[in-house]
Scaffold this motif. Structure first.
Motif, PDB file in Angstrom:
ATOM      1  N   VAL A 151       0.844  -1.190   0.000  1.00  0.00           N
ATOM      2  CA  VAL A 151       0.000   0.000   0.000  1.00  0.00           C
ATOM      3  C   VAL A 151       0.886   1.249   0.000  1.00  0.00           C
ATOM      4  O   VAL A 151       1.849   1.327   0.756  1.00  0.00           O
ATOM      5  CB  VAL A 151      -0.889   0.029   1.273  1.00  0.00           C
ATOM      6  CG1 VAL A 151      -1.766   1.264   1.292  1.00  0.00           C
ATOM      7  CG2 VAL A 151      -1.725  -1.230   1.374  1.00  0.00           C
ATOM      8  N   GLU A 152       0.525   2.226  -0.821  1.00  0.00           N
ATOM      9  CA  GLU A 152       1.233   3.508  -0.813  1.00  0.00           C
ATOM     10  C   GLU A 152       0.359   4.567  -0.162  1.00  0.00           C
ATOM     11  O   GLU A 152      -0.862   4.524  -0.296  1.00  0.00           O
ATOM     12  CB  GLU A 152       1.563   3.946  -2.242  1.00  0.00           C
ATOM     13  CG  GLU A 152       2.634   3.115  -2.899  1.00  0.00           C
ATOM     14  CD  GLU A 152       2.968   3.601  -4.297  1.00  0.00           C
ATOM     15  OE1 GLU A 152       2.218   4.416  -4.868  1.00  0.00           O
ATOM     16  OE2 GLU A 152       3.983   3.134  -4.826  1.00  0.00           O
ATOM     17  N   GLY A 153       0.991   5.483   0.551  1.00  0.00           N
ATOM     18  CA  GLY A 153       0.276   6.625   1.098  1.00  0.00           C
ATOM     19  C   GLY A 153       0.113   6.637   2.606  1.00  0.00           C
ATOM     20  O   GLY A 153      -0.265   7.664   3.167  1.00  0.00           O
ATOM     21  N   VAL A 193      -4.079  -8.904  11.993  1.00  0.00           N
ATOM     22  CA  VAL A 193      -4.059  -7.789  11.038  1.00  0.00           C
ATOM     23  C   VAL A 193      -3.027  -6.776  11.518  1.00  0.00           C
ATOM     24  O   VAL A 193      -3.133  -6.245  12.617  1.00  0.00           O
ATOM     25  CB  VAL A 193      -5.444  -7.123  10.919  1.00  0.00           C
ATOM     26  CG1 VAL A 193      -5.399  -5.988   9.909  1.00  0.00           C
ATOM     27  CG2 VAL A 193      -6.501  -8.147  10.552  1.00  0.00           C
ATOM     28  N   LYS A 194      -2.010  -6.544  10.688  1.00  0.00           N
ATOM     29  CA  LYS A 194      -0.946  -5.604  11.040  1.00  0.00           C
ATOM     30  C   LYS A 194      -0.639  -4.738   9.821  1.00  0.00           C
ATOM     31  O   LYS A 194      -0.510  -5.238   8.709  1.00  0.00           O
ATOM     32  CB  LYS A 194       0.322  -6.354  11.454  1.00  0.00           C
ATOM     33  CG  LYS A 194       0.141  -7.142  12.726  1.00  0.00           C
ATOM     34  CD  LYS A 194       1.398  -7.868  13.109  1.00  0.00           C
ATOM     35  CE  LYS A 194       1.121  -8.725  14.337  1.00  0.00           C
ATOM     36  NZ  LYS A 194       2.147  -9.690  14.596  1.00  0.00           N
ATOM     37  N   ALA A 195      -0.502  -3.446  10.067  1.00  0.00           N
ATOM     38  CA  ALA A 195      -0.144  -2.514   8.998  1.00  0.00           C
ATOM     39  C   ALA A 195       1.135  -1.796   9.397  1.00  0.00           C
ATOM     40  O   ALA A 195       1.349  -1.501  10.572  1.00  0.00           O
ATOM     41  CB  ALA A 195      -1.267  -1.502   8.780  1.00  0.00           C
ATOM     42  N   ASP A 234       5.221  -0.013   4.139  1.00  0.00           N
ATOM     43  CA  ASP A 234       4.146   0.110   3.143  1.00  0.00           C
ATOM     44  C   ASP A 234       3.415  -1.201   2.897  1.00  0.00           C
ATOM     45  O   ASP A 234       3.084  -1.532   1.754  1.00  0.00           O
ATOM     46  CB  ASP A 234       4.680   0.662   1.808  1.00  0.00           C
ATOM     47  CG  ASP A 234       5.153   2.095   1.912  1.00  0.00           C
ATOM     48  OD1 ASP A 234       4.574   2.842   2.723  1.00  0.00           O
ATOM     49  OD2 ASP A 234       6.093   2.477   1.192  1.00  0.00           O
ATOM     50  N   ILE A 235       3.165  -1.955   3.977  1.00  0.00           N
ATOM     51  CA  ILE A 235       2.441  -3.225   3.823  1.00  0.00           C
ATOM     52  C   ILE A 235       1.363  -3.396   4.894  1.00  0.00           C
ATOM     53  O   ILE A 235       1.419  -2.780   5.946  1.00  0.00           O
ATOM     54  CB  ILE A 235       3.377  -4.451   3.859  1.00  0.00           C
ATOM     55  CG1 ILE A 235       4.103  -4.550   5.204  1.00  0.00           C
ATOM     56  CG2 ILE A 235       4.329  -4.473   2.686  1.00  0.00           C
ATOM     57  CD1 ILE A 235       4.836  -5.868   5.411  1.00  0.00           C
ATOM     58  N   VAL A 236       0.406  -4.248   4.560  1.00  0.00           N
ATOM     59  CA  VAL A 236      -0.611  -4.708   5.498  1.00  0.00           C
ATOM     60  C   VAL A 236      -0.617  -6.219   5.394  1.00  0.00           C
ATOM     61  O   VAL A 236      -0.634  -6.765   4.285  1.00  0.00           O
ATOM     62  CB  VAL A 236      -2.015  -4.170   5.139  1.00  0.00           C
ATOM     63  CG1 VAL A 236      -3.047  -4.667   6.138  1.00  0.00           C
ATOM     64  CG2 VAL A 236      -2.008  -2.661   5.068  1.00  0.00           C
ATOM     65  N   THR A 237      -0.566  -6.915   6.530  1.00  0.00           N
ATOM     66  CA  THR A 237      -0.612  -8.375   6.516  1.00  0.00           C
ATOM     67  C   THR A 237      -1.758  -8.861   7.395  1.00  0.00           C
ATOM     68  O   THR A 237      -2.109  -8.216   8.387  1.00  0.00           O
ATOM     69  CB  THR A 237       0.704  -9.005   7.024  1.00  0.00           C
ATOM     70  OG1 THR A 237       0.925  -8.587   8.371  1.00  0.00           O
ATOM     71  CG2 THR A 237       1.880  -8.622   6.156  1.00  0.00           C
ATOM     72  N   ALA A 254      -0.753  -7.501  -4.190  1.00  0.00           N
ATOM     73  CA  ALA A 254      -0.991  -8.392  -3.053  1.00  0.00           C
ATOM     74  C   ALA A 254      -0.313  -9.730  -3.318  1.00  0.00           C
ATOM     75  O   ALA A 254      -0.218 -10.165  -4.464  1.00  0.00           O
ATOM     76  CB  ALA A 254      -2.480  -8.606  -2.839  1.00  0.00           C
ATOM     77  N   GLU A 255       0.163 -10.344  -2.240  1.00  0.00           N
ATOM     78  CA  GLU A 255       0.731 -11.689  -2.295  1.00  0.00           C
ATOM     79  C   GLU A 255      -0.071 -12.534  -1.332  1.00  0.00           C
ATOM     80  O   GLU A 255      -0.230 -12.168  -0.170  1.00  0.00           O
ATOM     81  CB  GLU A 255       2.206 -11.657  -1.883  1.00  0.00           C
ATOM     82  CG  GLU A 255       3.078 -10.832  -2.808  1.00  0.00           C
ATOM     83  CD  GLU A 255       4.362 -10.374  -2.135  1.00  0.00           C
ATOM     84  OE1 GLU A 255       4.710 -10.913  -1.063  1.00  0.00           O
ATOM     85  OE2 GLU A 255       5.001  -9.468  -2.688  1.00  0.00           O
TER      86      GLU A 255
END
Length: 74
Positions: free
Chosen positions: A8-10, A34-36, A41-44, A70-71
């Motif tokens: 994710v960007e921004g 859920v972790k950002a 620049d990632i959310v998992t 997304a992966e």
């Protein structure tokens, strides 16, 4: 179980992270861990079944941030 990593960007701060994480939790009610990270620049998160990538894109874009990719493992 499926582990999803969204690029994710921004995101600029902890509040940005919380905003995105809350949006994920609202749509995927079974989401766990859920972790950002605005620094990476990632959310998992982890779900029982693999999420649809188009849904992921719509969630991120609706928050005002930019979905990059997304992966999904599993």
């Amino acid at each position: 179980m499926a582990k999803t990593t969204i690029h994710v960007e921004g995101m600029m701060c902890g509040m940005c992270e919380a905003h995105v994480a809350d949006a994920i939790r609202r749509v995927f009610t079974d989401a766990k861990k859920v972790k950002a990270s605005h620094k990476k620049d990632i959310v998992t998160f982890v779900t029982e079944n693999a999420p649809d990538e188009e849904v992921l894109k719509n969630i991120i874009d609706s928050t005002g941030y930019t979905y990059v990719s997304a992966e999904i493992e599993g």
